[in-house]
Write a protein that holds these residues in place. Structure first.
Motif, PDB file in Angstrom:
ATOM      1  N   MET A   1     -93.464 -20.965  33.911  1.00  0.00           N
ATOM      2  CA  MET A   1     -92.681 -19.909  34.541  1.00  0.00           C
ATOM      3  C   MET A   1     -93.002 -18.579  33.857  1.00  0.00           C
ATOM      4  O   MET A   1     -92.867 -18.455  32.628  1.00  0.00           O
ATOM      5  N   ASP A   2     -93.461 -17.614  34.632  1.00  0.00           N
ATOM      6  CA  ASP A   2     -93.903 -16.327  34.103  1.00  0.00           C
ATOM      7  C   ASP A   2     -92.790 -15.292  34.255  1.00  0.00           C
ATOM      8  O   ASP A   2     -92.387 -14.966  35.368  1.00  0.00           O
ATOM      9  N   PHE A   3     -92.294 -14.765  33.145  1.00  0.00           N
ATOM     10  CA  PHE A   3     -91.222 -13.783  33.182  1.00  0.00           C
ATOM     11  C   PHE A   3     -91.747 -12.347  33.112  1.00  0.00           C
ATOM     12  O   PHE A   3     -90.950 -11.406  33.065  1.00  0.00           O
ATOM     13  N   ALA A   4     -93.048 -12.181  33.105  1.00  0.00           N
ATOM     14  CA  ALA A   4     -93.620 -10.837  32.995  1.00  0.00           C
ATOM     15  C   ALA A   4     -93.404 -10.061  34.292  1.00  0.00           C
ATOM     16  O   ALA A   4     -93.550 -10.602  35.393  1.00  0.00           O
ATOM     17  N   ILE A   5     -93.057  -8.793  34.164  1.00  0.00           N
ATOM     18  CA  ILE A   5     -92.943  -7.920  35.335  1.00  0.00           C
ATOM     19  C   ILE A   5     -94.344  -7.479  35.726  1.00  0.00           C
ATOM     20  O   ILE A   5     -95.125  -7.034  34.871  1.00  0.00           O
ATOM     21  N   PRO A   6     -94.740  -7.607  37.012  1.00  0.00           N
ATOM     22  CA  PRO A   6     -96.077  -7.176  37.429  1.00  0.00           C
ATOM     23  C   PRO A   6     -96.365  -5.745  36.980  1.00  0.00           C
ATOM     24  O   PRO A   6     -95.462  -4.893  36.989  1.00  0.00           O
ATOM     25  N   SER A   7     -97.583  -5.490  36.596  1.00  0.00           N
ATOM     26  CA  SER A   7     -97.928  -4.198  35.982  1.00  0.00           C
ATOM     27  C   SER A   7     -97.623  -3.023  36.910  1.00  0.00           C
ATOM     28  O   SER A   7     -97.156  -1.967  36.452  1.00  0.00           O
ATOM     29  N   HIS A   8     -97.880  -3.192  38.219  1.00  0.00           N
ATOM     30  CA  HIS A   8     -97.643  -2.067  39.130  1.00  0.00           C
ATOM     31  C   HIS A   8     -96.147  -1.791  39.286  1.00  0.00           C
ATOM     32  O   HIS A   8     -95.737  -0.634  39.454  1.00  0.00           O
ATOM     33  N   ILE A   9     -95.322  -2.843  39.197  1.00  0.00           N
ATOM     34  CA  ILE A   9     -93.868  -2.661  39.268  1.00  0.00           C
ATOM     35  C   ILE A   9     -93.349  -2.062  37.971  1.00  0.00           C
ATOM     36  O   ILE A   9     -92.473  -1.182  37.976  1.00  0.00           O
ATOM     37  N   ALA A  10     -93.894  -2.499  36.840  1.00  0.00           N
ATOM     38  CA  ALA A  10     -93.498  -1.934  35.545  1.00  0.00           C
ATOM     39  C   ALA A  10     -93.787  -0.436  35.507  1.00  0.00           C
ATOM     40  O   ALA A  10     -92.979   0.352  34.986  1.00  0.00           O
ATOM     41  N   ALA A  11     -94.936  -0.047  36.063  1.00  0.00           N
ATOM     42  CA  ALA A  11     -95.290   1.379  36.092  1.00  0.00           C
ATOM     43  C   ALA A  11     -94.320   2.165  36.963  1.00  0.00           C
ATOM     44  O   ALA A  11     -93.901   3.274  36.605  1.00  0.00           O
ATOM     45  N   MET A  12     -93.934   1.584  38.107  1.00  0.00           N
ATOM     46  CA  MET A  12     -92.973   2.245  38.995  1.00  0.00           C
ATOM     47  C   MET A  12     -91.609   2.363  38.323  1.00  0.00           C
ATOM     48  O   MET A  12     -90.930   3.391  38.442  1.00  0.00           O
ATOM     49  N   ARG A  13     -91.181   1.309  37.625  1.00  0.00           N
ATOM     50  CA  ARG A  13     -89.895   1.340  36.927  1.00  0.00           C
ATOM     51  C   ARG A  13     -89.876   2.469  35.889  1.00  0.00           C
ATOM     52  O   ARG A  13     -88.889   3.200  35.761  1.00  0.00           O
ATOM     53  N   GLU A  14     -90.965   2.622  35.169  1.00  0.00           N
ATOM     54  CA  GLU A  14     -91.047   3.688  34.174  1.00  0.00           C
ATOM     55  C   GLU A  14     -91.036   5.060  34.849  1.00  0.00           C
ATOM     56  O   GLU A  14     -90.380   5.998  34.373  1.00  0.00           O
ATOM     57  N   GLN A  15     -91.728   5.161  35.962  1.00  0.00           N
ATOM     58  CA  GLN A  15     -91.778   6.415  36.712  1.00  0.00           C
ATOM     59  C   GLN A  15     -90.393   6.805  37.230  1.00  0.00           C
ATOM     60  O   GLN A  15     -89.970   7.954  37.130  1.00  0.00           O
ATOM     61  N   ILE A  16     -89.686   5.818  37.777  1.00  0.00           N
ATOM     62  CA  ILE A  16     -88.337   6.069  38.303  1.00  0.00           C
ATOM     63  C   ILE A  16     -87.385   6.433  37.168  1.00  0.00           C
ATOM     64  O   ILE A  16     -86.580   7.362  37.286  1.00  0.00           O
ATOM     65  N   SER A  17     -87.484   5.714  36.064  1.00  0.00           N
ATOM     66  CA  SER A  17     -86.618   5.979  34.917  1.00  0.00           C
ATOM     67  C   SER A  17     -86.811   7.402  34.404  1.00  0.00           C
ATOM     68  O   SER A  17     -85.835   8.123  34.121  1.00  0.00           O
ATOM     69  N   GLN A  18     -88.039   7.829  34.305  1.00  0.00           N
ATOM     70  CA  GLN A  18     -88.327   9.182  33.839  1.00  0.00           C
ATOM     71  C   GLN A  18     -87.801  10.217  34.829  1.00  0.00           C
ATOM     72  O   GLN A  18     -87.252  11.251  34.435  1.00  0.00           O
ATOM     73  N   PHE A  19     -87.931   9.924  36.121  1.00  0.00           N
ATOM     74  CA  PHE A  19     -87.432  10.815  37.169  1.00  0.00           C
ATOM     75  C   PHE A  19     -85.911  10.988  37.035  1.00  0.00           C
ATOM     76  O   PHE A  19     -85.386  12.099  37.146  1.00  0.00           O
ATOM     77  N   LEU A  75     -92.678  -3.926  49.604  1.00  0.00           N
ATOM     78  CA  LEU A  75     -92.417  -4.744  48.422  1.00  0.00           C
ATOM     79  C   LEU A  75     -91.756  -6.067  48.794  1.00  0.00           C
ATOM     80  O   LEU A  75     -91.094  -6.179  49.818  1.00  0.00           O
ATOM     81  N   SER A  76     -91.916  -7.051  47.932  1.00  0.00           N
ATOM     82  CA  SER A  76     -91.160  -8.295  48.076  1.00  0.00           C
ATOM     83  C   SER A  76     -89.726  -8.040  47.654  1.00  0.00           C
ATOM     84  O   SER A  76     -89.406  -6.999  47.043  1.00  0.00           O
ATOM     85  N   ILE A  77     -88.847  -8.997  47.939  1.00  0.00           N
ATOM     86  CA  ILE A  77     -87.448  -8.858  47.538  1.00  0.00           C
ATOM     87  C   ILE A  77     -87.342  -8.748  46.016  1.00  0.00           C
ATOM     88  O   ILE A  77     -86.589  -7.925  45.482  1.00  0.00           O
ATOM     89  N   MET A  78     -88.112  -9.559  45.306  1.00  0.00           N
ATOM     90  CA  MET A  78     -88.057  -9.510  43.847  1.00  0.00           C
ATOM     91  C   MET A  78     -88.579  -8.168  43.325  1.00  0.00           C
ATOM     92  O   MET A  78     -87.971  -7.560  42.431  1.00  0.00           O
ATOM     93  N   GLU A  79     -89.688  -7.699  43.869  1.00  0.00           N
ATOM     94  CA  GLU A  79     -90.252  -6.428  43.412  1.00  0.00           C
ATOM     95  C   GLU A  79     -89.284  -5.282  43.651  1.00  0.00           C
ATOM     96  O   GLU A  79     -89.048  -4.439  42.769  1.00  0.00           O
ATOM     97  N   TYR A  80     -88.705  -5.262  44.837  1.00  0.00           N
ATOM     98  CA  TYR A  80     -87.757  -4.200  45.152  1.00  0.00           C
ATOM     99  C   TYR A  80     -86.503  -4.321  44.290  1.00  0.00           C
ATOM    100  O   TYR A  80     -85.927  -3.317  43.856  1.00  0.00           O
ATOM    101  N   GLY A  81     -86.090  -5.552  44.014  1.00  0.00           N
ATOM    102  CA  GLY A  81     -84.950  -5.761  43.137  1.00  0.00           C
ATOM    103  C   GLY A  81     -85.187  -5.179  41.757  1.00  0.00           C
ATOM    104  O   GLY A  81     -84.298  -4.550  41.165  1.00  0.00           O
ATOM    105  N   LEU A  82     -86.386  -5.350  41.228  1.00  0.00           N
ATOM    106  CA  LEU A  82     -86.709  -4.818  39.914  1.00  0.00           C
ATOM    107  C   LEU A  82     -86.654  -3.288  39.893  1.00  0.00           C
ATOM    108  O   LEU A  82     -86.275  -2.679  38.889  1.00  0.00           O
ATOM    109  N   LEU A  83     -87.028  -2.659  41.009  1.00  0.00           N
ATOM    110  CA  LEU A  83     -86.904  -1.199  41.094  1.00  0.00           C
ATOM    111  C   LEU A  83     -85.442  -0.792  41.218  1.00  0.00           C
ATOM    112  O   LEU A  83     -85.005   0.204  40.624  1.00  0.00           O
TER     113      LEU A  83
END
Length: 405
Positions: A1-19, A75-83
């Motif tokens: 089971m992989d708990f890593a956040i996909p790199s493109h989603i991690a980048a978006m999360r950081e971008q949104i957080s900074q915004f 986005l998938s439901i999980m990807e959008y959830g992470l954002l």
């Protein structure tokens, strides 16, 4: 089971957080003040919000709940959830990122069930943020926990739906361009085929905004409106989906929507947690910072554990939807609906307690978050209904017979 956040989603999360840090958090109090002073105008239409929406579109972070062909991020439901976990940290952020309720849910069902004409006249203006919308389902005279009791009617007369009834908690109605109304169209049909959803322009004669419902002393922002429908006439082609499909459409809207809500609640809980931890290291009482006190340390540890458990539960439910659809995740969705709502209120309560008098003031976001958060245990199905659903499904495995409510 992989708990890593996909790199493109991690980048978006950081971008949104900074915004949020640079352009949203510093302006929140200004927008709250605007809501108070300019009401019933609302901050969702404020020029600064509109400008930030344009910037979000330029960044490619607009409407994460929609597929690419619908102008969204695909986005998938999980990807959008992470954002959403990041977007949910500010009350204003969902509007800025084109994914606020009830517009997001209305856009989803319009996209999936709307005709080409409905897409042109209602979906695309909504998707682009040019208009706002409301969803009229709950009624003051019947239990919202049992929507089969809804009394508002729509009768087809000369190629027009004639709608009569009273709704409340039609959030976002002030300044909206249209609403989607749940009404009984076939009283003699089987219970779950009696209702349909109909698109009603806000300027339709007979549609009256009776009053904004004061919620814990506040009526600002998009507001929760009571609406009277008196012989409201709209064209027959304003029917959304098929006649009698109202409940099926509602479930399409509510399943993924509960994931979105839960991830935003996680974002709010995390922000409250951060505020609690930061304040506890700075506030001095009885010879040292609050962070030295064992009780405060217990609250921090308990909150961290509850946030982590809730987060993993929500992501698992989102993963299940992505794998096999919302129906397969029905029990998990109900589980997170009541458990994450409870977690949010627990963390907010502890954060407020640590802040003392400051916590119940409006000098921090905590009091507002608590007022908003309390309703999380009621809307989209009250806790008690979701617990009943979960318990019955579990008990079936032990030979418990299925019974009607």
């Amino acid at each position: 089971m992989d708990f890593a956040i996909p790199s493109h989603i991690a980048a978006m999360r950081e971008q949104i957080s900074q915004f949020l840090v640079e352009k949203v958090y510093p302006n929140e109090q200004t927008w709250f003040d605007y809501d108070e002073k300019a009401y019933p105008a609302c901050s969702e239409d404020h020029p600064e919000i509109k400008q930030l929406q344009a910037e979000v579109k330029e960044l490619g972070l607009w409407a994460g709940h929609l597929p690419r062909e619908a102008g969204g991020m695909g986005l998938s439901i999980m990807e959008y959830g992470l954002l959403n976990e990041i977007i949910g940290r500010s009350y204003f952020a969902p509007r800025i990122f084109g994914s606020n309720a009830p517009d997001s849910g209305n856009a989803e069902i319009l996209w999936h069930y709307g005709t080409p004409a409905q897409h042109e006249h209602f979906f695309w203006p909504l998707q682009q943020g040019d208009v706002r919308s409301f969803f009229s389902m709950t009624e003051p005279d019947v239990s919202g926990a049992d929507p089969t009791l809804l009394q508002t009617t729509a009768e087809l007369v000369d190629d027009q739906w004639v709608i009569n009834g009273r709704k409340w908690y039609s959030t976002n109605a002030n300044g909206a361009g249209f609403g989607i109304v749940m009404a009984m169209t076939d009283p003699n049909a089987p219970t779950h085929l009696r209702y349909s959803q109909i698109i009603v322009p806000a300027e339709a004669p007979g549609l009256t905004l009776v009053r904004p419902i004061s919620v814990m002393g506040h009526t600002t922002g998009g507001g929760h409106w009571e609406i009277e429908y008196t012989d409201v006439r709209v064209p027959a082609e304003n029917l959304l989906g098929k006649r009698g499909q109202g409940f099926a459409i509602a479930q399409t809207r509510l399943g993924p929507g509960r994931i979105h809500h839960c991830m935003r609640w996680l974002g709010q809980a995390q922000r409250a947690f951060d505020l609690m931890c930061e304040y506890s290291t700075k506030r001095v009482a009885f010879g040292g910072p609050l962070a030295d006190k064992q009780m405060v340390q217990h609250w921090i540890a308990e909150s961290a554990a509850e946030i982590q458990a809730a987060r993993l539960s929500v992501l698992h439910a989102a993963w299940q939807i992505d794998q096999a659809g919302a129906k397969s995740a029905r029990i998990d969705i109900s589980l997170i609906k009541f458990s994450v709502a409870a977690m949010l209120m627990n963390v907010l309560d502890r954060a407020i307690q640590v802040h003392g008098g400051l916590g119940v003031s409006d000098d921090t976001p905590l009091a507002f978050m608590w007022r908003q958060g309390r309703a999380s245990r009621i809307y989209d199905g009250p806790d008690e209904v979701h617990k009943m659903v979960v318990a019955r499904e579990i008990l079936k495995r032990y030979g418990y017979p299925e019974r009607k409510a």
